[in-house]
Motif scaffolding. Sequence first.
Motif, short mmCIF file in Angstrom:
data_model
loop_
_atom_site.label_atom_id
_atom_site.label_comp_id
_atom_site.label_asym_id
_atom_site.label_seq_id
_atom_site.Cartn_x
_atom_site.Cartn_y
_atom_site.Cartn_z
N UNK A 261 -58.41 -51.10 -3.36
CA UNK A 261 -58.67 -52.29 -2.54
C UNK A 261 -57.36 -53.05 -2.33
N UNK A 262 -57.15 -53.55 -1.13
CA UNK A 262 -55.92 -54.27 -0.82
C UNK A 262 -55.86 -55.57 -1.59
N UNK A 263 -54.68 -55.94 -2.04
CA UNK A 263 -54.47 -57.19 -2.76
C UNK A 263 -54.15 -58.30 -1.77
N UNK A 264 -54.72 -59.48 -1.97
CA UNK A 264 -54.46 -60.60 -1.08
C UNK A 264 -53.94 -61.80 -1.87
N UNK A 265 -53.07 -61.55 -2.84
CA UNK A 265 -52.50 -62.60 -3.67
C UNK A 265 -51.54 -63.42 -2.82
N UNK A 266 -51.57 -64.74 -3.00
CA UNK A 266 -50.68 -65.56 -2.19
C UNK A 266 -49.70 -66.38 -3.03
N UNK A 267 -49.91 -66.54 -4.36
CA UNK A 267 -48.97 -67.37 -5.10
C UNK A 267 -47.85 -66.52 -5.68
N UNK A 268 -46.68 -67.12 -5.71
CA UNK A 268 -45.49 -66.35 -6.10
C UNK A 268 -45.51 -65.98 -7.58
N UNK A 269 -46.13 -66.82 -8.41
CA UNK A 269 -46.20 -66.51 -9.84
C UNK A 269 -46.87 -65.16 -10.07
N UNK A 270 -47.93 -64.91 -9.32
CA UNK A 270 -48.61 -63.62 -9.46
C UNK A 270 -47.73 -62.50 -8.92
N UNK A 271 -46.98 -62.78 -7.87
CA UNK A 271 -46.06 -61.78 -7.33
C UNK A 271 -45.04 -61.37 -8.39
N UNK A 272 -44.52 -62.35 -9.13
CA UNK A 272 -43.54 -62.05 -10.18
C UNK A 272 -44.19 -61.22 -11.29
N UNK A 273 -45.45 -61.52 -11.60
CA UNK A 273 -46.17 -60.75 -12.61
C UNK A 273 -46.33 -59.30 -12.17
N UNK A 274 -46.69 -59.10 -10.90
CA UNK A 274 -46.83 -57.74 -10.37
C UNK A 274 -45.50 -57.00 -10.44
N UNK A 275 -44.41 -57.68 -10.10
CA UNK A 275 -43.08 -57.08 -10.20
C UNK A 275 -42.81 -56.65 -11.63
N UNK A 276 -43.06 -57.55 -12.58
CA UNK A 276 -42.81 -57.23 -13.99
C UNK A 276 -43.64 -56.06 -14.47
N UNK A 277 -44.90 -56.04 -14.08
CA UNK A 277 -45.78 -54.93 -14.48
C UNK A 277 -45.28 -53.60 -13.94
N UNK A 278 -44.82 -53.59 -12.70
CA UNK A 278 -44.34 -52.36 -12.09
C UNK A 278 -43.04 -51.88 -12.73
N UNK A 279 -42.14 -52.81 -13.00
CA UNK A 279 -40.89 -52.42 -13.65
C UNK A 279 -41.16 -51.89 -15.06
N UNK A 280 -42.08 -52.53 -15.77
CA UNK A 280 -42.43 -52.08 -17.12
C UNK A 280 -43.03 -50.67 -17.08
N UNK A 281 -43.95 -50.46 -16.14
CA UNK A 281 -44.59 -49.14 -16.03
C UNK A 281 -43.56 -48.07 -15.71
N UNK A 282 -42.61 -48.40 -14.83
CA UNK A 282 -41.58 -47.44 -14.47
C UNK A 282 -40.68 -47.16 -15.68
N UNK A 283 -40.32 -48.20 -16.41
CA UNK A 283 -39.48 -48.03 -17.60
C UNK A 283 -40.17 -47.11 -18.61
N UNK A 284 -41.46 -47.38 -18.86
CA UNK A 284 -42.20 -46.59 -19.82
C UNK A 284 -42.37 -45.15 -19.35
N UNK A 285 -42.56 -44.97 -18.05
CA UNK A 285 -42.71 -43.61 -17.51
C UNK A 285 -41.44 -42.79 -17.72
N UNK A 286 -40.29 -43.47 -17.74
CA UNK A 286 -39.01 -42.79 -17.95
C UNK A 286 -38.66 -42.68 -19.43
N UNK A 287 -39.49 -43.26 -20.28
CA UNK A 287 -39.24 -43.18 -21.71
C UNK A 287 -38.11 -44.08 -22.19
#
Length: 261
Positions: free
Chosen positions: A1-27
Amino acid sequence: MATTIIDFATAVTVLGNNLKARRQALGLTQQALAAGLCAQAMISDIEKGIDLPNASLLTKLCERLRLPHKQMLKENYPIRRLPSFSDKVHRLYDQRRYVDLKTYMERPGRLQVLTTDEDLKAYYYYYGCTVYQVTHDATVALQSIRTALTMMLPQHPQRYRTLEVLLFSTENYMTAATADQPNYDGFERALTIIREQRLIDSSQNICMVFNQYARICLMQGQPQRAIRLLIEGIAWADAHESDYMLADDYALLVQAHAMTQ
């Protein structure tokens, strides 16, 4: 489902989650990612959504996480009638050798043997994008993009190919990039098709639509709108297990944040 988040704080959280997931995927540990770039505590805060890296640090983090910037198409579109020609077009396009590609595509005799709508759409898409990169003349480049769109039959089908959605987005991007008050009809049509899941051949290239739309919004001084689009694009990429355009999307998020300050 498409995300419709509008506040920047949540955007920063999404960024952090994605960077963390990528870091962990690379070990990688946080310490290994931070080494020579910043304090480990900074990485921790970024991943928790507490802090946002500046543009320079974000670029270095993406490089270390192997998230490439300014990517070309993730998946190319074949010109089936001329396979060797098609292969060279893709190779030159991926290498950003636009002057060579423009010359190559303009050699006589190419178009005469292309008889299918799909081949012609692909030819004119690559040629239009190439002309735009070489000349920066949207008016001339749009002639090819719009010619490709005429090859879409019927003009309003129930389901669309990814290339057709890219053509809507690219036409709107070229038009809006030089307009004082652009409309977003092409972008919105593309997003409606994506959101309603009316794609025949869902491709990672869809990520480019969100990025192009967000870029235009930033050009037009609409950072909040850009943030919403970028978050939706990142969510779409996550849902389809893709890292395509993520580094570019994150870079735009940083730019959008700076514009809101």
